[in-house]
Scaffold this active site. Structure first.
Site: not given
Length: 130
Positions: A15, A89, A93
């Site tokens: 996250c 996120c 990522c």
């Protein structure tokens, strides 16, 4: 192949701040996996500390997260994981073909404290990556 040479499956929870959702998910899987799964968590912009409300909520369930610290998301952590579960996120990522990705839609608990509420998670679904 001996039990010592069998690679454990590995999961990375990601996250933004690695201070609530991903820490809690990692703590649950670590507890429920009983050592059979390698569990990691990280954040694209890690906070200074884990959300005290998350630590308190998990303690109420008998899971101690008090020693956890937010960690920065690294390319290596993604490469080393079999499954990458993202929680808000977005595009921060890293993506590697052949990895299993899931995006869990979970409300960010930052600033909410402890409150009784129905879980807002939806059933996991593959993240769209093009």
């Amino acid at each position: 192949m001996s039990a010592e040479t069998v690679k454990k499956p590995s999961v990375l929870f990601v996250c933004v701040h690695n201070a609530g959702r991903s820490q809690m998910a990692a703590a649950f899987l670590t507890t429920l996996g009983e050592g059979r799964i390698e569990v990691r968590s990280a954040g694209s912009q890690p906070a200074d500390k884990v959300n005290p409300a998350a630590v308190e909520a998990m303690a109420e369930l008998g899971i101690d997260m008090s020693a956890e610290i937010p960690k920065i998301l690294t390319t290596e952590a993604v490469k080393e994981s079999d499954v990458v579960i993202t929680m808000g996120c977005g595009d921060e990522c890293p993506y590697f073909p052949g990895k299993r990705y899931e995006d869990w839609v979970l409300e960010d608990p930052a600033g909410q404290g402890l409150k009784p509420s129905a879980p807002s998670a939806t059933r996991s679904r593959p993240a769209s990556r093009t």
